[in-house]
Motif scaffolding. Sequence first.
Motif, PDB file in Angstrom:
ATOM      1  N   ALA D 104      13.403   0.509  -0.289  1.00  0.00           N
ATOM      2  CA  ALA D 104      13.070  -0.527   0.694  1.00  0.00           C
ATOM      3  C   ALA D 104      13.223  -1.927   0.105  1.00  0.00           C
ATOM      4  CB  ALA D 104      11.656  -0.315   1.221  1.00  0.00           C
ATOM      5  N   THR D 105      12.891  -2.083  -1.186  1.00  0.00           N
ATOM      6  CA  THR D 105      13.003  -3.425  -1.781  1.00  0.00           C
ATOM      7  C   THR D 105      14.458  -3.813  -2.023  1.00  0.00           C
ATOM      8  OG1 THR D 105      12.887  -2.693  -4.092  1.00  0.00           O
ATOM      9  CG2 THR D 105      10.798  -3.151  -2.986  1.00  0.00           C
ATOM     10  N   LEU D 106      15.364  -2.849  -1.971  1.00  0.00           N
ATOM     11  CA  LEU D 106      16.781  -3.168  -2.196  1.00  0.00           C
ATOM     12  C   LEU D 106      17.495  -3.620  -0.930  1.00  0.00           C
ATOM     13  CD1 LEU D 106      17.736  -0.245  -4.619  1.00  0.00           C
ATOM     14  CD2 LEU D 106      17.362  -2.642  -5.195  1.00  0.00           C
ATOM     15  N   ILE D 107      16.869  -3.437   0.221  1.00  0.00           N
ATOM     16  CA  ILE D 107      17.532  -3.806   1.478  1.00  0.00           C
ATOM     17  C   ILE D 107      16.708  -4.787   2.307  1.00  0.00           C
ATOM     18  CG2 ILE D 107      18.890  -1.690   1.644  1.00  0.00           C
ATOM     19  CD1 ILE D 107      16.722  -0.721   3.682  1.00  0.00           C
ATOM     20  N   SER D 108      15.547  -5.164   1.808  1.00  0.00           N
ATOM     21  CA  SER D 108      14.695  -6.111   2.539  1.00  0.00           C
ATOM     22  C   SER D 108      13.822  -6.837   1.530  1.00  0.00           C
ATOM     23  CB  SER D 108      13.797  -5.368   3.537  1.00  0.00           C
ATOM     24  OG  SER D 108      12.831  -4.589   2.849  1.00  0.00           O
ATOM     25  N   THR D 109      13.238  -7.953   1.942  1.00  0.00           N
ATOM     26  CA  THR D 109      12.318  -8.638   1.025  1.00  0.00           C
ATOM     27  C   THR D 109      10.873  -8.175   1.216  1.00  0.00           C
ATOM     28  OG1 THR D 109      12.056 -10.454   2.575  1.00  0.00           O
ATOM     29  CG2 THR D 109      13.769 -10.695   0.908  1.00  0.00           C
ATOM     30  N   ARG D 110      10.545  -7.719   2.418  1.00  0.00           N
ATOM     31  CA  ARG D 110       9.190  -7.260   2.694  1.00  0.00           C
ATOM     32  C   ARG D 110       9.259  -6.055   3.633  1.00  0.00           C
ATOM     33  NH1 ARG D 110       8.420 -10.333  -0.920  1.00  0.00           N
ATOM     34  NH2 ARG D 110       6.949 -12.084  -1.019  1.00  0.00           N
ATOM     35  N   PHE D 111       8.375  -5.090   3.424  1.00  0.00           N
ATOM     36  CA  PHE D 111       8.337  -3.907   4.301  1.00  0.00           C
ATOM     37  C   PHE D 111       6.910  -3.573   4.670  1.00  0.00           C
ATOM     38  CE2 PHE D 111       8.267  -2.302  -0.087  1.00  0.00           C
ATOM     39  CZ  PHE D 111       7.181  -1.446  -0.071  1.00  0.00           C
ATOM     40  N   SER D 112       6.745  -2.746   5.696  1.00  0.00           N
ATOM     41  CA  SER D 112       5.448  -2.153   6.012  1.00  0.00           C
ATOM     42  C   SER D 112       5.572  -0.642   5.916  1.00  0.00           C
ATOM     43  CB  SER D 112       4.989  -2.539   7.423  1.00  0.00           C
ATOM     44  OG  SER D 112       4.482  -3.860   7.440  1.00  0.00           O
ATOM     45  N   ILE D 113       4.436   0.007   5.723  1.00  0.00           N
ATOM     46  CA  ILE D 113       4.386   1.468   5.656  1.00  0.00           C
ATOM     47  C   ILE D 113       3.737   1.979   6.931  1.00  0.00           C
ATOM     48  CG2 ILE D 113       3.408   3.448   4.416  1.00  0.00           C
ATOM     49  CD1 ILE D 113       3.295   1.629   1.904  1.00  0.00           C
ATOM     50  N   VAL D 114       4.294   3.027   7.517  1.00  0.00           N
ATOM     51  CA  VAL D 114       3.626   3.721   8.617  1.00  0.00           C
ATOM     52  C   VAL D 114       3.340   5.145   8.164  1.00  0.00           C
ATOM     53  CG1 VAL D 114       3.818   4.552  10.988  1.00  0.00           C
ATOM     54  CG2 VAL D 114       4.678   2.281  10.387  1.00  0.00           C
ATOM     55  N   THR D 115       2.060   5.450   8.012  1.00  0.00           N
ATOM     56  CA  THR D 115       1.658   6.755   7.497  1.00  0.00           C
ATOM     57  C   THR D 115       0.920   7.547   8.574  1.00  0.00           C
ATOM     58  OG1 THR D 115       0.502   7.869   5.681  1.00  0.00           O
ATOM     59  CG2 THR D 115      -0.491   5.859   6.514  1.00  0.00           C
ATOM     60  N   THR D 116       0.351   8.674   8.197  1.00  0.00           N
ATOM     61  CA  THR D 116      -0.303   9.561   9.169  1.00  0.00           C
ATOM     62  C   THR D 116      -1.741   9.107   9.455  1.00  0.00           C
ATOM     63  OG1 THR D 116      -0.823  11.010   7.308  1.00  0.00           O
ATOM     64  CG2 THR D 116       1.115  11.582   8.650  1.00  0.00           C
ATOM     65  N   LEU D 117      -2.658   9.464   8.566  1.00  0.00           N
ATOM     66  CA  LEU D 117      -4.065   9.120   8.791  1.00  0.00           C
ATOM     67  C   LEU D 117      -4.460   7.861   8.032  1.00  0.00           C
ATOM     68  CD1 LEU D 117      -5.744  12.657   8.535  1.00  0.00           C
ATOM     69  CD2 LEU D 117      -5.193  11.347  10.601  1.00  0.00           C
ATOM     70  N   GLY D 118      -5.292   7.043   8.664  1.00  0.00           N
ATOM     71  CA  GLY D 118      -5.743   5.803   8.040  1.00  0.00           C
ATOM     72  C   GLY D 118      -6.405   6.023   6.693  1.00  0.00           C
ATOM     73  N   ARG D 119      -7.085   7.136   6.526  1.00  0.00           N
ATOM     74  CA  ARG D 119      -7.817   7.350   5.284  1.00  0.00           C
ATOM     75  C   ARG D 119      -6.901   7.521   4.080  1.00  0.00           C
ATOM     76  NH1 ARG D 119     -11.480  12.339   5.142  1.00  0.00           N
ATOM     77  NH2 ARG D 119     -11.468  11.842   2.929  1.00  0.00           N
ATOM     78  N   THR D 120      -5.628   7.844   4.314  1.00  0.00           N
ATOM     79  CA  THR D 120      -4.714   7.970   3.180  1.00  0.00           C
ATOM     80  C   THR D 120      -4.069   6.635   2.813  1.00  0.00           C
ATOM     81  OG1 THR D 120      -2.819   8.508   4.574  1.00  0.00           O
ATOM     82  CG2 THR D 120      -4.180  10.346   3.852  1.00  0.00           C
ATOM     83  N   GLY D 121      -4.364   5.603   3.590  1.00  0.00           N
ATOM     84  CA  GLY D 121      -3.785   4.292   3.283  1.00  0.00           C
ATOM     85  C   GLY D 121      -4.138   3.810   1.888  1.00  0.00           C
ATOM     86  N   ILE D 122      -5.346   4.118   1.446  1.00  0.00           N
ATOM     87  CA  ILE D 122      -5.762   3.658   0.125  1.00  0.00           C
ATOM     88  C   ILE D 122      -4.898   4.274  -0.971  1.00  0.00           C
ATOM     89  CG2 ILE D 122      -7.512   5.474  -0.237  1.00  0.00           C
ATOM     90  CD1 ILE D 122      -7.875   1.791  -1.253  1.00  0.00           C
ATOM     91  N   ILE D 123      -4.433   5.493  -0.740  1.00  0.00           N
ATOM     92  CA  ILE D 123      -3.552   6.130  -1.728  1.00  0.00           C
ATOM     93  C   ILE D 123      -2.257   5.342  -1.842  1.00  0.00           C
ATOM     94  CG2 ILE D 123      -2.269   8.240  -2.269  1.00  0.00           C
ATOM     95  CD1 ILE D 123      -4.512   9.832  -0.887  1.00  0.00           C
ATOM     96  N   ALA D 124      -1.711   4.959  -0.714  1.00  0.00           N
ATOM     97  CA  ALA D 124      -0.491   4.134  -0.740  1.00  0.00           C
ATOM     98  C   ALA D 124      -0.759   2.790  -1.419  1.00  0.00           C
ATOM     99  CB  ALA D 124       0.016   3.916   0.680  1.00  0.00           C
ATOM    100  N   GLU D 125      -1.893   2.192  -1.126  1.00  0.00           N
ATOM    101  CA  GLU D 125      -2.221   0.900  -1.764  1.00  0.00           C
ATOM    102  C   GLU D 125      -2.288   1.037  -3.287  1.00  0.00           C
ATOM    103  OE1 GLU D 125      -5.389  -1.578  -0.223  1.00  0.00           O
ATOM    104  OE2 GLU D 125      -5.271  -0.567   1.715  1.00  0.00           O
ATOM    105  N   HIS D 126      -2.931   2.102  -3.749  1.00  0.00           N
ATOM    106  CA  HIS D 126      -3.025   2.300  -5.196  1.00  0.00           C
ATOM    107  C   HIS D 126      -1.649   2.508  -5.820  1.00  0.00           C
ATOM    108  CE1 HIS D 126      -7.541   3.575  -5.037  1.00  0.00           C
ATOM    109  NE2 HIS D 126      -7.395   2.284  -5.197  1.00  0.00           N
ATOM    110  N   LEU D 127      -0.777   3.239  -5.131  1.00  0.00           N
ATOM    111  CA  LEU D 127       0.574   3.446  -5.675  1.00  0.00           C
ATOM    112  C   LEU D 127       1.357   2.137  -5.686  1.00  0.00           C
ATOM    113  CD1 LEU D 127       1.591   6.889  -4.104  1.00  0.00           C
ATOM    114  CD2 LEU D 127       0.684   6.423  -6.393  1.00  0.00           C
TER     115      LEU D 127
END
Lengths: 248, 248, 248, 248, 248, 248
Positions: D104-127
């Motif tokens: 994503a960083t190779l084709i854009s300067t900024r991206f958003s993530i769309v995941t399944t459950l809100g509670r897993t968002g923190i896992i993405a943030e940590h990564l």
Amino acid sequence: MHIRVINPNTSAEMTATIGEAASRIASPGTRVSARHPDHGPVSIESHFDEAVSAVGVLEEVLAGEREGADAYVIACFGDPGLLAARELTRAPVIGIAEAAFHMATLISTRFSIVTTLGRTGIIAEHLLDQYGFSHHCRRVRAAEIPVLDLEENGDAALVRIIDECQRARDEDNIGAIVLGCGGMADLTDTISREVGLPVVEGVTAAVKLAEALVGLGLCTSKHGDLAFPRPKPFTGRFEGFSQLTPER
Amino acid sequence: MHIRVINPNTSAEMTATIGEAASRIASPGTRVSARHPDHGPVSIESHFDEAVSAVGVLEEVLAGEREGADAYVIACFGDPGLLAARELTRAPVIGIAEAAFHMATLISTRFSIVTTLGRTGIIAEHLLDQYGFSHHCRRVRAAEIPVLDLEENGDAALVRIIDECQRARDEDNIGAIVLGCGGMADLTDTISREVGLPVVEGVTAAVKLAEALVGLGLCTSKHGDLAFPRPKPFTGRFEGFSQLTPER
Amino acid sequence: MHIRVINPNTSAEMTATIGEAASRIASPGTRVSARHPDHGPVSIESHFDEAVSAVGVLEEVLAGEREGADAYVIACFGDPGLLAARELTRAPVIGIAEAAFHMATLISTRFSIVTTLGRTGIIAEHLLDQYGFSHHCRRVRAAEIPVLDLEENGDAALVRIIDECQRARDEDNIGAIVLGCGGMADLTDTISREVGLPVVEGVTAAVKLAEALVGLGLCTSKHGDLAFPRPKPFTGRFEGFSQLTPER
Amino acid sequence: MHIRVINPNTSAEMTATIGEAASRIASPGTRVSARHPDHGPVSIESHFDEAVSAVGVLEEVLAGEREGADAYVIACFGDPGLLAARELTRAPVIGIAEAAFHMATLISTRFSIVTTLGRTGIIAEHLLDQYGFSHHCRRVRAAEIPVLDLEENGDAALVRIIDECQRARDEDNIGAIVLGCGGMADLTDTISREVGLPVVEGVTAAVKLAEALVGLGLCTSKHGDLAFPRPKPFTGRFEGFSQLTPER
Amino acid sequence: MHIRVINPNTSAEMTATIGEAASRIASPGTRVSARHPDHGPVSIESHFDEAVSAVGVLEEVLAGEREGADAYVIACFGDPGLLAARELTRAPVIGIAEAAFHMATLISTRFSIVTTLGRTGIIAEHLLDQYGFSHHCRRVRAAEIPVLDLEENGDAALVRIIDECQRARDEDNIGAIVLGCGGMADLTDTISREVGLPVVEGVTAAVKLAEALVGLGLCTSKHGDLAFPRPKPFTGRFEGFSQLTPER
Amino acid sequence: MHIRVINPNTSAEMTATIGEAASRIASPGTRVSARHPDHGPVSIESHFDEAVSAVGVLEEVLAGEREGADAYVIACFGDPGLLAARELTRAPVIGIAEAAFHMATLISTRFSIVTTLGRTGIIAEHLLDQYGFSHHCRRVRAAEIPVLDLEENGDAALVRIIDECQRARDEDNIGAIVLGCGGMADLTDTISREVGLPVVEGVTAAVKLAEALVGLGLCTSKHGDLAFPRPKPFTGRFEGFSQLTPER
């Protein structure tokens, strides 16, 4: 334009040194008045000294307001009382640490700091973080000389400072050096000549930044968190602050 | 164990509120003594109030040293004078903002802060940066109530705080709330019940952290930048600090 | 209060060492029970060891829930399974790395870590980043001793650890040292005495933080991302986790 | 070239979906084998699920080593067991979260993530934090659908995902969207068509990165902290890991 | 697939070296065409050289668009003109510095860079910051050889590079080395063999990333800040850019 | 003192606007000469425009050197060619984005930026990161007006800018606004009056910073990475740069 330069410690000699350096660098139309608090430590070499000195700085700002100062310089490298001072006035208030950092980033990509005692390095580190300059500073170095030695043992102190600056130049992969003490305000030319790269000193840098802000007509923001403090009772020896009714 | 809880403002009512909350939470073997400075502002709502209050905090630490306190709590959410206070003693010194932040990160991944006036939010932001917790705090919110309203208009204040806490819970994607004022020390249970997620309050958190550090035998480091300040002359109303000869 | 201390590796000797250190530091009203998983590595010295050990940690938390534990300590410096464990219980769960980092920042401005093997340094670096303490840690150092040498060649190991701690003290510009292995829990006093600055050890720090949180009535947040896991089928040797119906 | 794609959950349907997407994107000379562990959760929606699944991932890597796999893909958006898996092999190991972030960083300067459950968002943030991409991600969004709904209620799930992606496109000031679940591997084209900006999916991204690394002759470093784990006894149901004698 | 590899400097020898390395690593179905601008510096060793070279890069991208290139590689370690080039095309555009950084983080936790002249280190530092990889890079090292020495004094240059790589391996606590100059594209195997840990080279890495993106059907985002530039008049020698009407 | 103000685009009207604003703010002894390149885009609204404009900026710096300029201002909010320009001269070189950021942090704790087109926001974000001011900027806002509308539809543009500034004041929790385009140099007073908080504009800020640096005797560092570029052949239309033999 009238710039009030406040030496936060109570050493008259250092106030004179700072005031002379500030006057020398000031533009023709600028009047510099150097003051130090009546109350406080003779030198600032710890968080404790700094916390106590901040009150004196604030009193000097209030005195400056009564005398119509157009800008203020806080001439200690820990920038004691900086945000509090900004709350007390519409005039620009500049700390010498921030001034030196700003100027150093305009003439180099990376700099090192050479300060007095190693124990004050953490204060510089905290300021670098708060101001956003951590990545621009390669290293905080100390010559390990007490602040007042700058006045009392000037020659020996100068040798050690130059020595540390040369090490910074040779080892730190930098383009400029920031001097980390208001008491070094008269040493800049000598050090710069000996070290051979730009040496940024905060008192002089702050005077020019103050002139620049006044010239731009930019005042300390009174919108939001630097607005004048809400008036309120103060007790004991700080009772005088209860009368605080800054022009609004 | 004797914990000296210092309310940095000079409001006796708030000192009592804070002292009672601290005493209630303290372990059986712990004695809490709550004090406020003789000199300073009745409430702390700006950088200016905070800078002045720091001196009072330091005097209370020195008083505590004479009375043999085992630990200190600085009970204002700006942690005024924290590093300076640590220089004055081997005993642990805990600020209530840092205490609340530490505890909140141990029971949630992200928290929001609900403080009194919006203008003090920047103080919390600066502390979050300095302590390393910026990424753990989603948002700093203000109920926009003056600090003393917590004592004088307690019911109305409580309603607004709960209201803001509920917004934080519903909008901020958080697991816990940090209360941003020492004067809220007695409201934690009520708020927590109304809001339904963990509410961390700094005075109580700091008392338990102080007990923990004393229990561990951990002292404030005297190696490096928190060593006792070098003794030196102070002038004017701060002359008393010249006699500073901390046990070494 | 019942604190379950989980040694994530399966070495009974180390579990005993850890349990004794934990018991010694615990307050009068606190009961410490030390356990290690039935399944897992005898020592943890890699990401692989750590990933496998995390499952054992989680089983021990579930066992603790059945026995009514009031708080949990995960006694390996990589804090294996920490966030997963927090999902399984309302009780506080503390990792010894985080505990040591928190405590070290309360008594010093900067610390260094002395751990066992250099290859585990990256685990500490990742935790420092995640917890927000990267700027407070000057350096991660390794004594280059395998974890079990702490039990089997204790004297030689101690010499090397003290040696590395002294280097940290002399070279790193720090105020405190964090010991980077649960197996060092009984060495803190000796090391501290030899090195002459505060030495923070995670097992003992975590016990006191657990006591503090329980004392405060603060539970692991069940609002948001640390809520109990959604029940679901697990297959094979993890089938037991399908019955997971945590009290809600 | 043989790429082993490991679905960390034990859902055979999802393994098939992932395997087909991986096969479709693979280059002519690449053979894809998709596997899921025998032991573990049917879906991964929490830190707990993720911690347990990591062990299964590691067993599948060891199995892959016996079968001569040239590279590994870990096909869950939390990248469970990634660094541990890298220790077990010289072959490249790619997580689908990191793969998607890199692309994503190779084709854009900024991206958003769309995941399944809100509670897993923190896992993405940590990564994002660990990998260095926090500043490139504007927002982590959740469609609030359980992972297995992707298989069982595919149409309804797709509608919600597209809906959230469109909100990301319209509100987040981004150039690309990252899909935050391995189970979305077959939806990329549809979503991309509906949303009208580049949609990056991790399984396919990871396959191409694995091919790239193998093509470059780049192996997982065995110098330093990703070296093979030191052999040691494991107990109980993990005893099999004691025989671990990776080719060195 | 047609990958246009653009050497931003005007040295034909280096373009040949780079083109050969790119062709060797390309997949069977990939055609590599290496070009250098007609206008620009013979080597790039400063911000000045880099700024001038960027225009040549952009012209080569426009030329590539007319010839139907499917992807672009910018083969100078400062990634000159990268974001500008991305605006000119839907095809992926990869810089060799970013390519090498991405790949290095997939096979190691920490890497060092070995570049040509020390003065270009700051360019690498700025890119690491912008891309998010600052924490993954332990140190930027320079062999202190001018870029064209790679062609003209290849043997002596190689000795110095290997020497610096070995120091990186022994002193930096890393798992991989990134070569910091496009002119080193043919040295990777030799250096890797001598140094004994993975050596990542940007030209080859970028070719494989370009193939990966094309294989994934991922285009440079035209939504938001990488959209085609608004057409407008250019004057003087850049008048040709006025005709810029990229396919939309 | 002679300050050369370089408008990086080729619009004569904008150069006049910028030059007049610069002259008005300059001190009595300062002479301002405003120039624009002969070659380049009429406005700068993308990375592409910016990359091309950088070459023109560098030529104007070289021209300024021949004419004995004492300092340079680069009057486009992307600071195009800034570090390259610094390599070409001992004189200070100031970009208007950096100038505005520096000044804004001296009079407020947080600011927002109001720029022209949304697509240029990423350029401001990258500069904030590189200079260290990301934490001081709350939000980058765009009035969504093309740059030349500032000259051609000045009244309508002004309305939209004021509108966006008022939103920033009311929603962003800031103390000051930074105007994000050199073409706004003559609007500062009007906007500031309408919006009621300090408005910082880069052209004027840069002129005062340039005066300050010259007054301090501080030159761009020639030690390290901003040293004069190594002389070397340039080809084609850039052949003129081959004669580059800066005074050393």
